[in-house]
Design a protein around this motif. Structure first.
Motif, PDB file in Angstrom:
ATOM      1  N   SER A 290     -16.715  15.753 -38.611  1.00  0.00           N
ATOM      2  CA  SER A 290     -17.886  16.011 -39.444  1.00  0.00           C
ATOM      3  C   SER A 290     -17.425  16.494 -40.808  1.00  0.00           C
ATOM      4  O   SER A 290     -16.334  17.062 -40.955  1.00  0.00           O
ATOM      5  CB  SER A 290     -18.811  17.051 -38.794  1.00  0.00           C
ATOM      6  OG  SER A 290     -18.136  18.296 -38.650  1.00  0.00           O
ATOM      7  N   SER A 292     -19.248  18.272 -44.532  1.00  0.00           N
ATOM      8  CA  SER A 292     -20.431  18.771 -45.220  1.00  0.00           C
ATOM      9  C   SER A 292     -20.611  18.041 -46.538  1.00  0.00           C
ATOM     10  O   SER A 292     -19.642  17.643 -47.188  1.00  0.00           O
ATOM     11  CB  SER A 292     -20.297  20.280 -45.461  1.00  0.00           C
ATOM     12  OG  SER A 292     -21.405  20.773 -46.174  1.00  0.00           O
ATOM     13  N   TYR A 351     -26.089  13.874 -47.635  1.00  0.00           N
ATOM     14  CA  TYR A 351     -26.791  13.890 -46.344  1.00  0.00           C
ATOM     15  C   TYR A 351     -28.117  13.147 -46.432  1.00  0.00           C
ATOM     16  O   TYR A 351     -28.544  12.484 -45.475  1.00  0.00           O
ATOM     17  CB  TYR A 351     -27.004  15.349 -45.932  1.00  0.00           C
ATOM     18  CG  TYR A 351     -27.835  15.520 -44.692  1.00  0.00           C
ATOM     19  CD1 TYR A 351     -27.282  15.359 -43.423  1.00  0.00           C
ATOM     20  CD2 TYR A 351     -29.192  15.858 -44.783  1.00  0.00           C
ATOM     21  CE1 TYR A 351     -28.048  15.531 -42.285  1.00  0.00           C
ATOM     22  CE2 TYR A 351     -29.968  16.023 -43.657  1.00  0.00           C
ATOM     23  CZ  TYR A 351     -29.392  15.854 -42.398  1.00  0.00           C
ATOM     24  OH  TYR A 351     -30.145  16.006 -41.280  1.00  0.00           O
ATOM     25  N   ARG A 355     -26.029   9.614 -43.279  1.00  0.00           N
ATOM     26  CA  ARG A 355     -25.678  10.753 -42.441  1.00  0.00           C
ATOM     27  C   ARG A 355     -24.527  10.491 -41.488  1.00  0.00           C
ATOM     28  O   ARG A 355     -24.186  11.364 -40.680  1.00  0.00           O
ATOM     29  CB  ARG A 355     -26.901  11.203 -41.641  1.00  0.00           C
ATOM     30  CG  ARG A 355     -28.071  11.586 -42.523  1.00  0.00           C
ATOM     31  CD  ARG A 355     -29.204  12.184 -41.737  1.00  0.00           C
ATOM     32  NE  ARG A 355     -30.306  12.578 -42.606  1.00  0.00           N
ATOM     33  CZ  ARG A 355     -31.400  13.215 -42.189  1.00  0.00           C
ATOM     34  NH1 ARG A 355     -31.540  13.518 -40.907  1.00  0.00           N
ATOM     35  NH2 ARG A 355     -32.347  13.529 -43.048  1.00  0.00           N
ATOM     36  N   SER A 387     -19.728  12.415 -39.015  1.00  0.00           N
ATOM     37  CA  SER A 387     -21.122  12.748 -39.319  1.00  0.00           C
ATOM     38  C   SER A 387     -21.164  13.624 -40.566  1.00  0.00           C
ATOM     39  O   SER A 387     -20.291  14.465 -40.790  1.00  0.00           O
ATOM     40  CB  SER A 387     -21.765  13.481 -38.145  1.00  0.00           C
ATOM     41  OG  SER A 387     -21.078  14.699 -37.877  1.00  0.00           O
ATOM     42  N   GLU A 389     -22.939  16.543 -42.667  1.00  0.00           N
ATOM     43  CA  GLU A 389     -23.750  17.726 -42.425  1.00  0.00           C
ATOM     44  C   GLU A 389     -24.525  18.099 -43.683  1.00  0.00           C
ATOM     45  O   GLU A 389     -24.004  17.974 -44.800  1.00  0.00           O
ATOM     46  CB  GLU A 389     -22.871  18.908 -41.980  1.00  0.00           C
ATOM     47  CG  GLU A 389     -22.161  18.656 -40.661  1.00  0.00           C
ATOM     48  CD  GLU A 389     -21.284  19.833 -40.290  1.00  0.00           C
ATOM     49  OE1 GLU A 389     -21.064  20.711 -41.160  1.00  0.00           O
ATOM     50  OE2 GLU A 389     -20.802  19.886 -39.136  1.00  0.00           O
ATOM     51  N   ASP A 390     -25.738  18.541 -43.464  1.00  0.00           N
ATOM     52  CA  ASP A 390     -26.586  18.945 -44.580  1.00  0.00           C
ATOM     53  C   ASP A 390     -26.106  20.281 -45.138  1.00  0.00           C
ATOM     54  O   ASP A 390     -25.678  21.171 -44.404  1.00  0.00           O
ATOM     55  CB  ASP A 390     -28.041  19.053 -44.126  1.00  0.00           C
ATOM     56  CG  ASP A 390     -28.971  19.308 -45.308  1.00  0.00           C
ATOM     57  OD1 ASP A 390     -28.576  18.978 -46.441  1.00  0.00           O
ATOM     58  OD2 ASP A 390     -30.064  19.850 -45.097  1.00  0.00           O
TER      59      ASP A 390
END
Length: 809
Positions: A290, A292, A351, A355, A387, A389-390
């Motif tokens: 992941s 950000s 994001y 995503r 992925s 991340e918000d």
């Protein structure tokens, strides 16, 4: 000389383990003969020969080759430990009749120590245990001499005694233990290493040094060749990853490996070296990572590593991205220390826009062994799911940059421009603005809640033409607070608010002999305001000097003007400086003008109009007197004044001498004795010179005193002491008090204190201070009461009729 030389002059019987040494039949009948016991030895040798024929392998008859016997080579077995000395052989000469008149002598290596001879019978014995490994043979010389005369009866004869070997040394591996390497997966029979043992026994005699190698430990992986000692692999496909090291024990045995032989062992550590026989393998087929959305490019997202059981370059793995929708967003590098694949961010991710991303990574061996290509492929693949991340991102300004203009001297509150930022997150929170003070220290600007920038005070372009401030957009309601900043460049537009000025304030130098109509200066102007391309400066004389008779001005229409001389006959004595006011107009909007004064100085010039001097001092000096002469006169006056002042100061400081004349210095010389001897004959008195001037001896006179003219008579009692006083201490104190109160005494005292007998002494004072005359009028009868010590003194001074000189004489 006898015809048969083969057997020599002496016959030697060698008795050693049943071996008979005789001359061959070719010797014929010589003059020398053998002892009758040779027939018995010959029989023993025949029996030993038959025994050797029967020692062959079963079913095989060994035929011994016929060889000639040499009489002068004899044998003795090594390491013999019997109770009696070993009989090596017997010497016998044909001239020996047995009556004992012949003596046999033995010389050479070991004669007399190892080998001894019976000089009558000629029997030779070995007295010590022999070791073939120390010395294999000995060379001896035999001779027969007459016992009574020691005269040689025959020439000496040389023979050799050889030490016969026995198997008393085991094999040894001199270079062990051994370390060997062989590649894994080697074929059966691959040579690993050769081990070699040595045996100190005689390799030419029997099987004592015949070695056979065998493997005691290390089966079934390795084998050894019995004759050469070469170790070879015995199993196929030995895998280093399963087992890397093997400890092998090799034995070497003499006597051909038969029972009864001696043996020695050595250890061989065999290491399997690596080959590229294992492909890389990812522990997982799918990796999840992941990132950000607030991460910046270059930051690490995650790591993965493919395992390879091989070592070194065989285990190296190269990684690359081969597929996926994130190949343009992410990049892959390799950590040089951990050999891991590192996934890094290549571009910003959002994001709200996307995503998730997918990547496919391949790990492969860069170095492949062609022998194991069929075991491939030497690579593996894995999938990475990333992925997004918000994150609470800071507000984003709509424009990439902002540049505004504002006129100078605009009043406070003038609008500069507006900035706008918004929150890109799903919450879409409102945004407030502020100007950081460090970007606007003078606080020229302010910003409203909606981003409108206005001035707080008038701006001056000539002081600062550009203002580069920063505006921060802060998201309201976010915790922790997030903000972003944007640069705002503000240009101050020029207004014609500064009058023009002369470009130079330097004085204009003009010769006294200047001709009318000559241009003495060309002036130009400058303006702090910006000049339009159509704008220029115009020049004119101020109205108050517009009609002067000395100078005129002509505008050149190119922002310059020329200054002309209107007359001649300028003189520095009359006027040396002229001030010419000039009016300058910048022709701007609105137009600005100023009056500047041009200073013109009149100077002295030569015939070529070269300026010599612009000063007026030489003309005010008296005629015929130059500046240098005036300076010299002033210097002489100053020196004379200094001399006069110094002379007067020295005269004022002159005083009377410190020391008065010697004849006027009246003091008493006090001599005090603390013993009975010497009396008045003792001349060791204090030096009066020290009392007169104690500092004069060092050449230093600190003060000068004037003897007072007023004289006072001496106080009564100063000149004499009481005759019956016996305390010198009281006498001295009285004299000190008198001297202190005497105004005629010098300003310093000289006091000498001498030891006395103290208060209550029967002797009293011994001082002769009052004996100032040759005729004493004192009464010395009291000396009779002082005791026997002063009897002599009482006799001398007791009679008043006699003078002191008569008493002394």
């Amino acid at each position: 000389m006898r015809k048969q030389q083969g057997c020599g002059l002496l016959r030697v019987l060698l008795l050693l383990l049943g071996v008979s040494v005789v001359c061959t039949a070719a010797l014929g009948t010589g003059s020398h003969r053998l002892d009758h016991r040779n027939h018995k030895h010959r029989h023993l040798g025949h029996s030993l020969h038959k025994h050797r024929q029967r020692t062959g392998k079963e079913g095989q008859v060994l035929h011994r080759s016929k060889r000639g016997w040499v009489w002068n080579q004899f044998f003795v077995i090594e390491e013999y430990t019997g109770p009696d000395p070993v009989l090596v052989g017997r010497l016998h000469s044909d001239v020996d009749s047995g009556d004992g008149n012949i003596k046999y002598i033995l010389s050479g290596e070991g004669a007399g120590t190892i080998f001894v001879i019976d000089d009558r019978t000629g029997n030779i014995h070995a007295t010590k245990t022999l070791d073939r490994e120390e010395q294999a043979q000995y060379t001896l010389t035999a001779q027969a001499v007459a016992r009574d005369t020691n005269k040689p009866l025959e020439p000496p004869s040389e023979f050799i005694v050889k030490v016969q070997d026995i198997n008393d040394n085991p094999p040894e591996f001199l270079h062990g233990p051994y370390h060997a390497r062989v590649p894994e997966m080697s074929n059966v029979g691959t040579s690993v290493i050769q081990v070699t043992a040595t045996d100190a026994d005689d390799p030419t005699y029997g099987n004592s040094a015949r070695l056979v190698y065998s493997i005691l430990q290390g089966q079934p992986y390795f084998s050894v060749e019995p004759q050469t000692g070469i170790i070879r692999t015995a199993l196929p496909n030995m895998d280093r990853e399963a087992r890397q090291e093997y400890d092998v024990v090799i034995q070497a045995k003499d006597m051909g490996g038969h029972m009864g032989g001696l043996s020695g062992t050595t250890e061989v550590r065999i290491t399997l070296t690596d080959v590229n026989d294992n492909p890389p393998k990812f522990p997982q087929s799918v990796y999840t990572m992941s990132v950000s959305e607030d991460k910046v490019p270059g930051e690490e997202v995650g790591r993965l590593k493919a395992k390879d059981l091989d070592l070194g370059e065989n285990g190296l793995v190269a990684y690359r991205l081969i597929d996926g929708d994130g190949m343009n967003v992410f990049e892959l590098t390799t950590d040089s220390e951990t050999r891991e694949a590192v996934i890094k961010l290549k571009k910003h991710v959002d994001y709200e826009t996307k995503r998730g991303y997918s990547l496919k990574v391949e790990g492969s061996n860069p170095h492949i062994d062609s022998r194991f290509l069929t075991w491939g492929p030497y690579k593996d693949e894995a999938t990475i799911k990333i992925s997004v991340e918000d994150a609470d991102e800071p507000p984003v300004f709509i424009a990439p940059s902002y540049t505004y203009e504002v006129e100078e001297n605009a009043p406070a509150g003038a609008v500069v421009g507006r900035v706008h930022a918004k929150d890109t997150d799903a919450a879409n929170n409102p945004v407030s603005y502020m100007i950081p003070r460090y970007t606007d220290l003078e606080k020229f600007f302010s910003i409203s809640e909606d981003g409108l920038i206005t001035t707080t005070k008038p701006l001056d372009r000539e002081t600062q033409a550009w203002h580069n401030i920063s505006v921060s957009a802060i998201e309201i309601g976010a915790y922790p607070s997030v903000w972003s900043s944007m640069r705002v460049n503000i240009k101050v537009k020029d207004v014609n608010d500064n009058p023009p000025e002369l470009a130079s304030n330097n004085e204009v130098l003009m010769c006294e002999t200047v001709s009318p109509g000559k241009v003495i200066e060309t002036v130009s102007a400058l303006d702090k305001d910006e000049m339009d391309h159509r704008q220029h400066f115009s020049f004119s004389l101020a109205p108050e000097v517009a009609h002067n008779q000395n100078f005129s001005l002509t505008d050149s229409r190119d922002s310059t003007a020329s200054i002309y001389v209107l007359r001649k006959g300028f003189s520095r004595l009359t006027q040396d400086v002229y001030f010419l006011p000039i009016e300058i107009n910048d022709n701007g909007f609105p137009p600005m003008s100023s009056t500047n004064t041009l200073t013109i100085r009149v100077c002295s010039c030569d015939s070529k109009d070269t300026i010599l001097s612009c000063n007026v001092e030489p003309y005010v000096l008296p005629a015929g007197l130059s500046t240098g002469a005036l300076i010299a006169i002033l210097a002489c006056i100053v020196i004379l004044l200094a001399i006069v002042v110094l002379f007067v100061a020295l005269r004022r400081q002159k005083k009377e001498p410190l020391i008065v004349f010697e004849e006027e210095d009246i003091r008493e010389n006090i001599i005090t004795y603390d013993d009975e001897g010497g009396g008045e004959e003792d001349t060791e008195a204090f030096d009066i010179a020290t009392l007169q001037n104690p500092d004069g001896a060092n050449g230093f006179l600190p003060r000068k005193d004037i003897k007072p003219e007023l004289q006072f008579p001496l106080r009564p009692g100063m000149g004499r002491s009481e005759a019956n006083s016996v305390d010198v201490d009281d006498f001295i104190k009285t004299r000190i008090a008198d001297a202190d109160s005497d105004p005629t005494a010098p300003p310093y005292d000289s006091i000498q204190i001498y030891g006395y007998e103290g208060r209550g002494s029967l002797a009293g004072s011994l001082s002769s201070l009052e004996s100032v005359t040759t005729e004493s009028d004192l009464d010395y009868d009291y000396l009779q009461s002082w005791g026997p010590r002063f009897k002599k003194l009482a006799d001398l001074y007791g009679t008043k009729d006699c003078s002191i000189n008569d008493r002394i004489s």
